[in-house]
Design an enzyme around this catalytic site. Structure first.
Site, PDB file in Angstrom:
ATOM      1  N   ARG A  53       0.833  -1.216   0.000  1.00 34.07           N
ATOM      2  CA  ARG A  53       0.000   0.000   0.000  1.00 34.07           C
ATOM      3  C   ARG A  53       0.859   1.255   0.000  1.00 34.07           C
ATOM      4  NH1 ARG A  53      -2.558  -1.357   5.491  1.00 34.07           N
ATOM      5  NH2 ARG A  53      -0.323  -1.717   5.649  1.00 34.07           N
ATOM      6  N   LYS A 159       6.114 -18.419   6.684  1.00 29.55           N
ATOM      7  CA  LYS A 159       5.767 -18.783   8.052  1.00 29.55           C
ATOM      8  C   LYS A 159       5.308 -17.541   8.803  1.00 29.55           C
ATOM      9  CE  LYS A 159       8.553 -19.116  11.339  1.00 29.55           C
ATOM     10  NZ  LYS A 159       9.593 -19.014  12.356  1.00 29.55           N
ATOM     11  N   ASP A 188       9.832 -23.200   4.494  1.00 30.09           N
ATOM     12  CA  ASP A 188      10.562 -23.337   5.749  1.00 30.09           C
ATOM     13  C   ASP A 188      12.016 -23.083   5.366  1.00 30.09           C
ATOM     14  OD1 ASP A 188      12.251 -24.396   7.784  1.00 30.09           O
ATOM     15  OD2 ASP A 188      10.509 -25.421   8.606  1.00 30.09           O
ATOM     16  N   HIS A 189      12.533 -21.896   5.688  1.00 27.42           N
ATOM     17  CA  HIS A 189      13.816 -21.524   5.090  1.00 27.42           C
ATOM     18  C   HIS A 189      14.970 -22.418   5.539  1.00 27.42           C
ATOM     19  CE1 HIS A 189      14.606 -19.166   8.784  1.00 27.42           C
ATOM     20  NE2 HIS A 189      15.882 -19.204   8.435  1.00 27.42           N
ATOM     21  N   LYS A 193      18.761 -24.386   3.394  1.00 25.06           N
ATOM     22  CA  LYS A 193      20.178 -24.231   3.756  1.00 25.06           C
ATOM     23  C   LYS A 193      20.979 -25.384   3.160  1.00 25.06           C
ATOM     24  CE  LYS A 193      19.128 -21.914   8.161  1.00 25.06           C
ATOM     25  NZ  LYS A 193      19.706 -20.596   8.131  1.00 25.06           N
ATOM     26  N   GLU A 227      20.490 -19.068  19.376  1.00 30.82           N
ATOM     27  CA  GLU A 227      20.697 -17.731  18.800  1.00 30.82           C
ATOM     28  C   GLU A 227      21.247 -16.807  19.877  1.00 30.82           C
ATOM     29  OE1 GLU A 227      17.822 -16.422  15.641  1.00 30.82           O
ATOM     30  OE2 GLU A 227      16.468 -17.418  17.026  1.00 30.82           O
ATOM     31  N   ASP A 246       7.908 -20.776  17.057  1.00 28.08           N
ATOM     32  CA  ASP A 246       8.773 -20.051  16.120  1.00 28.08           C
ATOM     33  C   ASP A 246       9.821 -20.959  15.487  1.00 28.08           C
ATOM     34  OD1 ASP A 246       9.636 -17.569  14.934  1.00 28.08           O
ATOM     35  OD2 ASP A 246      11.337 -17.554  16.312  1.00 28.08           O
ATOM     36  N   HIS A 251      11.091 -25.502  11.878  1.00 29.30           N
ATOM     37  CA  HIS A 251      12.474 -25.777  11.463  1.00 29.30           C
ATOM     38  C   HIS A 251      13.061 -27.040  12.119  1.00 29.30           C
ATOM     39  CE1 HIS A 251      12.054 -21.830   9.910  1.00 29.30           C
ATOM     40  NE2 HIS A 251      12.348 -21.167  11.004  1.00 29.30           N
ATOM     41  N   LYS A 351      16.596 -17.688  22.352  1.00 33.88           N
ATOM     42  CA  LYS A 351      17.165 -16.371  22.043  1.00 33.88           C
ATOM     43  C   LYS A 351      18.137 -16.001  23.162  1.00 33.88           C
ATOM     44  CE  LYS A 351      14.188 -15.210  18.642  1.00 33.88           C
ATOM     45  NZ  LYS A 351      14.631 -15.140  17.238  1.00 33.88           N
ATOM     46  N   LYS A 356      25.673 -18.378  18.676  1.00 31.12           N
ATOM     47  CA  LYS A 356      24.840 -18.652  17.501  1.00 31.12           C
ATOM     48  C   LYS A 356      25.323 -19.989  16.969  1.00 31.12           C
ATOM     49  CE  LYS A 356      22.642 -17.639  13.433  1.00 31.12           C
ATOM     50  NZ  LYS A 356      21.193 -17.631  13.330  1.00 31.12           N
TER      51      LYS A 356
HETATM   52  N1  LIG Z   1      11.458 -10.403   8.086  1.00 28.65           N
HETATM   53  C1  LIG Z   1      11.952 -11.619   8.215  1.00 28.65           C
HETATM   54  O1  LIG Z   1      13.167 -11.820   8.359  1.00 28.65           O
HETATM   55  C2  LIG Z   1      11.059 -12.803   8.164  1.00 28.65           C
HETATM   56  C3  LIG Z   1       9.719 -12.694   7.884  1.00 28.65           C
HETATM   57  N2  LIG Z   1       8.942 -13.806   7.776  1.00 28.65           N
HETATM   58  C4  LIG Z   1       7.515 -13.708   7.455  1.00 28.65           C
HETATM   59  O2  LIG Z   1       7.348 -12.961   6.256  1.00 28.65           O
HETATM   60  C5  LIG Z   1       6.149 -12.212   6.311  1.00 28.65           C
HETATM   61  C6  LIG Z   1       6.483 -10.737   6.100  1.00 28.65           C
HETATM   62  O3  LIG Z   1       7.344 -10.305   7.120  1.00 28.65           O
HETATM   63  P1  LIG Z   1       8.056  -8.884   7.090  1.00 28.65           P
HETATM   64  O4  LIG Z   1       8.469  -8.524   5.716  1.00 28.65           O
HETATM   65  O5  LIG Z   1       9.077  -8.944   8.151  1.00 28.65           O
HETATM   66  O6  LIG Z   1       6.882  -7.918   7.549  1.00 28.65           O
HETATM   67  P2  LIG Z   1       6.782  -6.335   7.354  1.00 28.65           P
HETATM   68  O7  LIG Z   1       5.873  -5.867   8.418  1.00 28.65           O
HETATM   69  O8  LIG Z   1       8.111  -5.700   7.209  1.00 28.65           O
HETATM   70  O9  LIG Z   1       6.071  -6.202   5.954  1.00 28.65           O
HETATM   71  C7  LIG Z   1       4.710  -6.461   5.782  1.00 28.65           C
HETATM   72  C8  LIG Z   1       4.371  -6.161   4.355  1.00 28.65           C
HETATM   73  O10 LIG Z   1       2.989  -6.383   4.173  1.00 28.65           O
HETATM   74  C9  LIG Z   1       2.480  -5.316   3.414  1.00 28.65           C
HETATM   75  N3  LIG Z   1       1.068  -5.158   3.673  1.00 28.65           N
HETATM   76  C10 LIG Z   1       0.460  -4.990   4.873  1.00 28.65           C
HETATM   77  N4  LIG Z   1      -0.864  -4.865   4.696  1.00 28.65           N
HETATM   78  C11 LIG Z   1      -1.080  -4.961   3.363  1.00 28.65           C
HETATM   79  C12 LIG Z   1      -2.234  -4.936   2.573  1.00 28.65           C
HETATM   80  N5  LIG Z   1      -3.440  -4.786   3.091  1.00 28.65           N
HETATM   81  N6  LIG Z   1      -2.100  -5.066   1.239  1.00 28.65           N
HETATM   82  C13 LIG Z   1      -0.882  -5.217   0.674  1.00 28.65           C
HETATM   83  N7  LIG Z   1       0.249  -5.284   1.387  1.00 28.65           N
HETATM   84  C14 LIG Z   1       0.151  -5.154   2.718  1.00 28.65           C
HETATM   85  C15 LIG Z   1       3.281  -4.126   3.889  1.00 28.65           C
HETATM   86  O11 LIG Z   1       3.269  -3.141   2.906  1.00 28.65           O
HETATM   87  P3  LIG Z   1       2.514  -1.740   3.034  1.00 28.65           P
HETATM   88  O12 LIG Z   1       2.637  -1.296   4.441  1.00 28.65           O
HETATM   89  O13 LIG Z   1       3.237  -0.944   2.034  1.00 28.65           O
HETATM   90  O14 LIG Z   1       1.121  -2.066   2.630  1.00 28.65           O
HETATM   91  C16 LIG Z   1       4.666  -4.730   3.968  1.00 28.65           C
HETATM   92  O15 LIG Z   1       5.258  -4.726   2.693  1.00 28.65           O
HETATM   93  C17 LIG Z   1       5.539 -12.504   7.683  1.00 28.65           C
HETATM   94  O16 LIG Z   1       4.641 -13.576   7.544  1.00 28.65           O
HETATM   95  C18 LIG Z   1       6.724 -12.950   8.510  1.00 28.65           C
HETATM   96  O17 LIG Z   1       6.342 -13.799   9.564  1.00 28.65           O
HETATM   97  C19 LIG Z   1       9.465 -15.055   7.927  1.00 28.65           C
HETATM   98  C20 LIG Z   1      10.782 -15.245   8.212  1.00 28.65           C
HETATM   99  C21 LIG Z   1      11.700 -14.154   8.391  1.00 28.65           C
HETATM  100  O1  LIG Z   2      12.225 -18.421  11.316  1.00 30.42           O
HETATM  101  C1  LIG Z   2      12.959 -17.863  12.107  1.00 30.42           C
HETATM  102  O2  LIG Z   2      14.278 -18.086  12.010  1.00 30.42           O
HETATM  103  C2  LIG Z   2      15.200 -17.180  12.584  1.00 30.42           C
HETATM  104  C3  LIG Z   2      16.530 -17.923  12.639  1.00 30.42           C
HETATM  105  O3  LIG Z   2      16.907 -18.214  11.337  1.00 30.42           O
HETATM  106  P1  LIG Z   2      18.428 -18.476  11.019  1.00 30.42           P
HETATM  107  O4  LIG Z   2      18.427 -18.827   9.576  1.00 30.42           O
HETATM  108  O5  LIG Z   2      19.175 -17.215  11.346  1.00 30.42           O
HETATM  109  O6  LIG Z   2      18.854 -19.592  11.912  1.00 30.42           O
HETATM  110  C4  LIG Z   2      14.782 -16.727  13.959  1.00 30.42           C
HETATM  111  O7  LIG Z   2      15.656 -15.703  14.421  1.00 30.42           O
HETATM  112  C5  LIG Z   2      13.383 -16.179  13.884  1.00 30.42           C
HETATM  113  O8  LIG Z   2      12.936 -15.839  15.203  1.00 30.42           O
HETATM  114  C6  LIG Z   2      12.444 -17.197  13.292  1.00 30.42           C
HETATM  115  O9  LIG Z   2      11.181 -16.585  13.061  1.00 30.42           O
END
Ligand SMILES: NC(=O)C1=CN([C@@H]2O[C@H](COP(=O)(O)OP(=O)(O)OC[C@H]3O[C@@H](n4cnc5c(N)ncnc54)[C@H](OP(=O)(O)O)[C@@H]3O)[C@@H](O)[C@H]2O)C=CC1
Ligand SMILES: O=C1O[C@H](COP(=O)(O)O)[C@@H](O)[C@H](O)[C@H]1O
Length: 502
Positions: A53, A159, A188-189, A193, A227, A246, A251, A351, A356
């Site tokens: 958005r 996830k 599941d990342h 690996k 971690e 988590d 994982h 955590k 790590k």
């Molecule tokens: N960040 C990470 O390292 C990890 C994240 N994840 C998973 O990935 C997913 C995303 O996480 P993350 O990127 O950190 O979250 P963020 O909060 O950084 O991003 C959320 C995204 O969703 C978008 N969004 C929210 N509402 C809407 C909407 N109504 N329509 C369209 N887009 C929308 C936001 O964009 P905008 O505000 O512009 O609409 C933003 O781009 C989650 O499920 C998280 O659990 C999993 C593993 C690791």
């Molecule tokens: O999915 C997740 O993984 C990270 C750890 O990932 P790693 O590749 O760095 O081992 C974890 O920190 C996070 O809480 C969890 O949501």
């Protein structure tokens, strides 16, 4: 998993990332795509469309993504500023995923690109958004006339996959009412690996280990994902999750499956996934009155890092001061089948721990009899296979050797395989492998609905028992920088083992 020897370039692909403006895309997805481009793996006809958005032009979106690459990619911008060649393939679409009326924008983009490319393309929708948005987006997408095409339309779901068994079942039912299972890629990342994929090579490309890979020779197995970091600004998410949801439900249980599974007859995706789900099906169900014997939780208290005070979990931003969310969990599992009957699997994660380190330790039984003179075996240690997943990437085999000299004494020694010295190739990031697999239509390293369901069934008794306890004083605590609460040490020592902090 690249099941062919050298992956061929996937066909023309249009990749839509819901949450294109979010953290995951910034830190992981675009850096991974760019590295695939640098390595020549991306399709020749390829476009990524970030969706969100927020307001971005195509140019400002590309600029932001380049910042992510400079900060987080293993290769940065790469040689010769190839970003300038790659970035025109990226665009931004401002839309609300909850607004069904705007989905024609996606349909329009698909038709335009296919007309330009001269035929049908693979279309991938990556849901990098909060889990509560996924059902609405999936429903809206399924109204698009091309989404039923199993051969070329896929959705990728991040996830957490559900909050518990019921919500995971609801989500699976919703997705499966709109898409076929083969269209759904549940990420599941950990499975992407290199060192995790290598578990299959270690076990099934060698004859060495298989004869002893069972309860007759293996005394116990430990799986650790420790971690040093804390919440990293994800307090809102983590407070609803906790260590068991988590890391263990997904994982670590997936790793356990790869360690415990039977040999597959082929590398077909469903053959591997069938063998993995068999492990989950065989895992002993935990009765509510057994939870305290087999599971321990904990929360980090206040501490100090690099000379600076660090807050206790309950003082972190976004966390309830009486929170009952665990930042550490340890569980004893058993797999009741012919191969593993009686061998405990000790699984732990947390955590703010000492190191790590994600590592799997297979501890073998002692020899039935040691004929050495008294005292010779004083330094004896178990034979162990220590598989380091990250950040060290190596496999060590610990065995006994005679100490040189006229006194008969045996000492534990190690043989080591190290990725960095054995291979010249760089390790791809997990998301590189997984994104390439989605483009190639290979679901081997993604979780099937039944795997997710079984994994939730296994952990639910623990989650239910812990959720029933609302007394803040009953939560064990641990010192940040330690290996977790004393209760976890007590759990494993009661069974005659100790945690191996390798
Ligand atoms: N960040 C990470 O390292 C990890 C994240 N994840 C998973 O990935 C997913 C995303 O996480 P993350 O990127 O950190 O979250 P963020 O909060 O950084 O991003 C959320 C995204 O969703 C978008 N969004 C929210 N509402 C809407 C909407 N109504 N329509 C369209 N887009 C929308 C936001 O964009 P905008 O505000 O512009 O609409 C933003 O781009 C989650 O499920 C998280 O659990 C999993 C593993 C690791
Ligand atoms: O999915 C997740 O993984 C990270 C750890 O990932 P790693 O590749 O760095 O081992 C974890 O920190 C996070 O809480 C969890 O949501």
């Amino acid at each position: 998993m690249t099941s062919t020897v050298t992956p061929t370039r996937p066909p023309a692909t249009l990749l839509f990332i819901f949450g294109g403006s979010g953290d995951l895309n910034f830190r992981k997805l675009t850096p991974a795509l760019y590295n695939l481009f640098l390595d020549g793996y991306l399709p020749e006809k390829f476009e990524v469309v970030g969706i969100g958005r927020s307001t971005y032009t195509d140019d400002s979106f590309r600029e932001r993504l380049l910042e992510g690459i400079e900060s987080f990619s293993r290769r940065k911008n790469g040689p010769d500023n190839l970003w300038a060649t790659f970035s025109p393939n990226i665009s931004y679409l401002q839309m609300d995923g909850g607004d069904a009326a705007s989905y024609h924008l996606i349909g329009d983009r698909v038709r335009e690109r296919e007309a330009e490319w001269g035929g049908p393309a693979n279309i991938i929708f990556y849901m990098s958004v909060a889990p509560q948005l996924v059902p609405g987006i999936a429903t809206n997408l399924s109204q698009l006339d091309f989404c039923g095409d199993k051969n070329r339309v896929r959705i990728v779901v991040e996830k957490p996959f559900g909050h518990d068994l019921n919500s995971a079942r609801e989500l699976n039912a919703l997705l499966l009412s709109r898409f076929a299972e083969e269209q759904i890629y549940r990420i599941d990342h950990y499975l992407g690996k290199e060192t995790v994929q290598n578990l299959l090579a270690l076990r099934f490309a060698n004859t060495l280990f298989e004869p002893i890979w069972n309860h007759n020779y293996v005394e116990s197995i430990q799986l650790t994902a420790a971690e040093t970091v804390g919440l990293e600004g994800r307090g809102g998410y983590y407070e609803q999750s906790g260590a068991l949801r988590d890391m263990i439900q997904n994982h670590l249980l997936q790793l356990l499956c790869m360690v415990a599974m039977e040999p597959p007859t082929s590398f077909e995706a469903d053959e591997i996934r069938n063998k993995k789900v068999d492990v989950l099906l065989a895992m002993r169900r935990i009765a509510p009155d057994q939870v305290d014997q087999v599971a321990v939780r904990g929360q980090y208290g206040a501490g100090e890092k690099d000379g600076k005070a660090t807050p206790a979990y309950r003082q972190e931003e976004g966390v309830n001061p009486e929170s009952m969310t665990e930042t550490y969990a340890a569980v004893t599992f058993f797999c009741d089948n012919w191969r593993w009957e009686g061998t405990p699997f000790y699984v732990r994660t947390g955590k703010h721990l000492a190191e790590k380190s994600s590592v799997i330790t297979v501890q073998f039984r002692p020899a039935p009899h040691y004929a050495f003179p008294k005292g010779a075996t004083e330094s004896w240690q178990h034979n162990c296979l220590i598989i380091s997943i990250q950040p060290d990437m190596n496999i060590r085999l610990r065995f006994q050797a005679k100490r040189p000299g006229q006194t008969l004494a045996i000492d534990p020694v190690e043989m080591e395989f190290n990725y960095n010295t054995s291979f010249a190739e760089q390790q791809p990031e997990a998301y590189e492998t997984l994104l390439l697999d989605v483009m190639a239509g290979d679901p081997t390293l993604f979780m099937r609905a039944d795997q997710v369901d079984e994994a939730w069934q296994i952990v639910m008794p623990i989650l239910d028992k812990w959720a029933a306890d609302s007394n803040p004083a009953s939560m064990p605590t641990y010192v940040p920088g330690s290996w977790g609460p004393d209760e976890a040490t007590a759990m494993i020592e009661k069974a005659g083992f100790s945690w191996l902090n390798e």
